[in-house]
Design an enzyme around this catalytic site. Structure first.
Site, PDB file in Angstrom:
ATOM      1  N   PHE A 123       0.866  -1.179   0.000  1.00  0.00           N
ATOM      2  CA  PHE A 123       0.000   0.000   0.000  1.00  0.00           C
ATOM      3  C   PHE A 123       0.904   1.231   0.000  1.00  0.00           C
ATOM      4  CE2 PHE A 123      -2.035   3.160   2.895  1.00  0.00           C
ATOM      5  CZ  PHE A 123      -3.146   3.454   2.128  1.00  0.00           C
ATOM      6  N   ARG A 268      17.151 -16.514  36.938  1.00  0.00           N
ATOM      7  CA  ARG A 268      18.314 -15.718  37.333  1.00  0.00           C
ATOM      8  C   ARG A 268      18.358 -15.497  38.849  1.00  0.00           C
ATOM      9  NH1 ARG A 268      23.317 -13.747  35.921  1.00  0.00           N
ATOM     10  NH2 ARG A 268      23.581 -11.589  36.611  1.00  0.00           N
ATOM     11  N   GLU A 363       1.569   3.754  10.102  1.00  0.00           N
ATOM     12  CA  GLU A 363       0.093   3.788  10.012  1.00  0.00           C
ATOM     13  C   GLU A 363      -0.498   4.896  10.893  1.00  0.00           C
ATOM     14  OE1 GLU A 363      -2.152   0.364   9.296  1.00  0.00           O
ATOM     15  OE2 GLU A 363      -0.486  -0.735   8.384  1.00  0.00           O
TER      16      GLU A 363
HETATM   17  N1  CAA Z   1     -12.667   7.072   7.183  1.00  0.00           N
HETATM   18  C1  CAA Z   1     -13.278   7.561   6.066  1.00  0.00           C
HETATM   19  N2  CAA Z   1     -13.113   8.841   5.661  1.00  0.00           N
HETATM   20  C2  CAA Z   1     -12.337   9.655   6.402  1.00  0.00           C
HETATM   21  C3  CAA Z   1     -11.683   9.209   7.569  1.00  0.00           C
HETATM   22  C4  CAA Z   1     -11.898   7.866   7.948  1.00  0.00           C
HETATM   23  N3  CAA Z   1     -11.308   7.372   9.051  1.00  0.00           N
HETATM   24  N4  CAA Z   1     -10.960  10.215   8.090  1.00  0.00           N
HETATM   25  C5  CAA Z   1     -11.155  11.277   7.292  1.00  0.00           C
HETATM   26  N5  CAA Z   1     -11.976  10.933   6.273  1.00  0.00           N
HETATM   27  C6  CAA Z   1     -12.475  11.802   5.208  1.00  0.00           C
HETATM   28  C7  CAA Z   1     -13.310  12.922   5.815  1.00  0.00           C
HETATM   29  O1  CAA Z   1     -14.660  12.540   5.958  1.00  0.00           O
HETATM   30  C8  CAA Z   1     -13.170  14.022   4.791  1.00  0.00           C
HETATM   31  O2  CAA Z   1     -13.976  13.761   3.676  1.00  0.00           O
HETATM   32  P1  CAA Z   1     -15.195  14.773   3.237  1.00  0.00           P
HETATM   33  O3  CAA Z   1     -14.572  16.105   3.005  1.00  0.00           O
HETATM   34  O4  CAA Z   1     -15.734  14.132   2.010  1.00  0.00           O
HETATM   35  O5  CAA Z   1     -16.130  14.776   4.399  1.00  0.00           O
HETATM   36  C9  CAA Z   1     -11.736  13.825   4.306  1.00  0.00           C
HETATM   37  O6  CAA Z   1     -11.381  12.470   4.595  1.00  0.00           O
HETATM   38  C10 CAA Z   1     -10.745  14.763   4.926  1.00  0.00           C
HETATM   39  O7  CAA Z   1     -10.840  14.628   6.325  1.00  0.00           O
HETATM   40  P2  CAA Z   1      -9.959  15.555   7.297  1.00  0.00           P
HETATM   41  O8  CAA Z   1     -10.216  16.995   6.956  1.00  0.00           O
HETATM   42  O9  CAA Z   1     -10.181  15.099   8.693  1.00  0.00           O
HETATM   43  O10 CAA Z   1      -8.501  15.176   6.785  1.00  0.00           O
HETATM   44  P3  CAA Z   1      -7.085  15.806   7.120  1.00  0.00           P
HETATM   45  O11 CAA Z   1      -6.424  16.201   5.881  1.00  0.00           O
HETATM   46  O12 CAA Z   1      -7.216  16.826   8.220  1.00  0.00           O
HETATM   47  O13 CAA Z   1      -6.248  14.536   7.650  1.00  0.00           O
HETATM   48  C11 CAA Z   1      -5.495  12.900   9.169  1.00  0.00           C
HETATM   49  C12 CAA Z   1      -6.677  13.734   8.612  1.00  0.00           C
HETATM   50  C13 CAA Z   1      -6.135  12.054  10.239  1.00  0.00           C
HETATM   51  C14 CAA Z   1      -4.409  13.755   9.789  1.00  0.00           C
HETATM   52  C15 CAA Z   1      -4.925  12.014   8.052  1.00  0.00           C
HETATM   53  O14 CAA Z   1      -4.241  12.797   7.138  1.00  0.00           O
HETATM   54  C16 CAA Z   1      -4.042  10.905   8.556  1.00  0.00           C
HETATM   55  O15 CAA Z   1      -4.511   9.870   9.025  1.00  0.00           O
HETATM   56  N6  CAA Z   1      -2.708  11.101   8.444  1.00  0.00           N
HETATM   57  C17 CAA Z   1      -1.755  10.031   8.743  1.00  0.00           C
HETATM   58  C18 CAA Z   1      -1.477   9.221   7.534  1.00  0.00           C
HETATM   59  C19 CAA Z   1      -0.933   7.875   7.872  1.00  0.00           C
HETATM   60  O16 CAA Z   1      -1.448   7.175   8.743  1.00  0.00           O
HETATM   61  N7  CAA Z   1       0.095   7.480   7.169  1.00  0.00           N
HETATM   62  C20 CAA Z   1       0.669   6.189   7.363  1.00  0.00           C
HETATM   63  C21 CAA Z   1       1.166   5.664   6.080  1.00  0.00           C
HETATM   64  S1  CAA Z   1       0.644   4.086   5.667  1.00  0.00           S
HETATM   65  C22 CAA Z   1       1.699   3.018   6.415  1.00  0.00           C
HETATM   66  O17 CAA Z   1       2.419   3.303   7.328  1.00  0.00           O
HETATM   67  C23 CAA Z   1       1.535   1.650   5.843  1.00  0.00           C
HETATM   68  C24 CAA Z   1       2.644   0.704   5.946  1.00  0.00           C
HETATM   69  O18 CAA Z   1       3.227   0.315   4.958  1.00  0.00           O
HETATM   70  C25 CAA Z   1       2.931   0.077   7.279  1.00  0.00           C
END
Ligand code: CAA
Length: 384
Positions: A123, A268, A363
């Site tokens: 992903f 231990r 994540e």
């Molecule tokens: N489920 C569904 N939709 C969601 C949601 C959720 N949990 N959270 C937000 N949304 C939607 C909102 O409804 C909104 O949509 P609408 O405008 O249509 O209503 C939209 O997303 C934007 O929401 P926010 O304004 O709250 O979004 P934001 O830009 O302020 O960001 C955040 C929110 C929580 C900070 C988010 O950016 C976030 O989670 N950041 C961290 C990213 C992350 O976890 N990265 C990890 C990388 S993946 C990884 O590590 C994988 C690996 O390989 C191990």
């Protein structure tokens, strides 16, 4: 364990525990040294139904619930956190995203090889300058006939080198912020996609973490996952499930560290008696066990809410935040109980300590979980 598990859930836990400790555990320390990807073990996990646990049976999954899945994932993490992170990303953010948002053709084409572990899923959301704020990503996809052309670099991709396909988020509309992000399923070997730098990490060393580079990479339009502009929602939905998985990994590693510390304390001797007789050690063990159980209940509660079809974003973030911080405290305490030996490679506790470190980061960092938790609490009209 205070949560009421069904006979079936207990059976899955027992089966995975036996497999994990007999098969996975034996090579974990060696893989930590060699960084060898656990390809053969993942194949065996596919045969046992662990690589598409929550996918409906009609698409070759097990149709298991999330509670069973987190029990299984914790058991794998107990033996090898590197194998567990591959299982976690594959099952939740990849298989579940395709299952929830994919077309019937996409599910038939991709879920069968994924659930059999013929291929591993990855992903790709993060970019070099866009980690916690993925809306700032700049990888683009431009439509060209019946294809999209992808350009950009993704960073810190779990299984980037060893995956058979990757779900990639890209900007399809530069001006539309999160609504301008779309998701594509890109198969390994697609011309224009190449694996870049592989990270040399302090922990989870047998799981590869790489850059993925897209240079005029032509992806069939039919590989778009969900609708155009739905990529951010797909990523956030997938991460909600993924975060329960990080709690499960944290609990598995913490339990392994705690068990190792208890075993060591009983063997231990210092000052003429087993160190397990000293109150300082006994109270440390009591605190470790209490924190692990608290995290376990939070994990079960988030998983059960997901299984009931309720919105569980808040509970997933609470479980992830608490469990990932807990495992860092518990592995540090377990290492301390081992004294000088804990600092050596003769005991597994130093690996647990290193592996645990990333759980408060990937994540969604602990800081991002606090953003999600506080946002959800403050906008909840049922609260004062
Ligand atoms: N489920 C569904 N939709 C969601 C949601 C959720 N949990 N959270 C937000 N949304 C939607 C909102 O409804 C909104 O949509 P609408 O405008 O249509 O209503 C939209 O997303 C934007 O929401 P926010 O304004 O709250 O979004 P934001 O830009 O302020 O960001 C955040 C929110 C929580 C900070 C988010 O950016 C976030 O989670 N950041 C961290 C990213 C992350 O976890 N990265 C990890 C990388 S993946 C990884 O590590 C994988 C690996 O390989 C191990």
């Amino acid at each position: 364990m205070f949560f009421n598990l069904t006979d079936e859930q207990l059976m899955i836990q027992t089966m995975v525990r036996e497999f994990s400790r007999k098969v996975i555990a034996t090579t974990a320390a060696e893989r930590d040294k060699t960084k060898e990807f656990p390809a053969e073990n993942l194949k065996k996990m596919g045969e046992l139904g662990l690589m598409g646990m929550m996918i409906p049976t009609e698409y070759n999954g097990e149709g298991a619930d999330t509670v069973s899945y987190v029990l299984a994932l914790s058991e794998i993490a107990y033996s090898c956190a590197s194998t567990a992170v591959v299982m976690s990303v594959h099952n939740s953010i990849v298989c579940e995203s395709i299952s929830h948002f994919g077309t019937d053709e996409q599910k038939k084409k991709f879920l069968f090889p994924l659930t059999d572990a013929e291929i591993i899923g990855a992903f790709a959301l993060t970019e070099p300058h866009a980690g916690s704020d993925p809306v700032d990503q700049i990888t683009t996809a431009e439509k060209d006939g019946d294809h999209y052309v992808l350009n950009g670099t993704k960073r810190f991709i779990t299984s980037g080198k060893n995956c058979g396909l990757v779900i990639v988020t890209v900007k399809t509309d530069e001006k539309a912020k999160h609504k301008g992000i779309s998701a594509f399923i890109v198969e390994q070997g697609t011309p224009g996609m190449k694996v870049g730098h592989t990270e040399d990490k302090m922990g989870l060393r047998a799981s590869d973490t790489t850059d993925l580079i897209f240079e005029n990479c032509r992806v069939p339009a039919e590989n778009m996952l969900g609708k155009e502009g739905e990529g951010f929602k797909i990523a956030m939905t997938g991460l909600d499930g993924g975060r329960i998985g990080i709690a499960a990994q944290s609990i598995g590693v913490a339990q392994a560290a705690c068990d190792a510390a208890v075993k060591y304390a009983k063997q231990r001797s210092q000052f003429g008696k087993k160190i397990s007789k000293f109150q300082a050690i006994r109270f440390t063990i009591a605190d470790m066990v209490t924190e692990i159980e608290a995290a376990r209940q939070l994990m079960f509660s988030a998983a059960a809410m997901k299984d009931r079809g309720e919105k569980y974003t808040l509970q997933a973030s609470i479980a992830k935040l608490y469990a990932s911080e807990m495992v860092n405290r518990v592995t540090a305490k377990a290492l301390q109980i081992h004294g000088g030996y804990g600092f050596t490679k003769d005991y597994p506790v130093e690996r647990f300590y290193r592996d645990a470190r990333v759980f408060t980061i990937y994540e969604g960092t602990s800081e991002i979980q606090r953003v999600v938790i506080s946002n959800n609490v403050l906008k909840d009209k049922r609260r004062p």
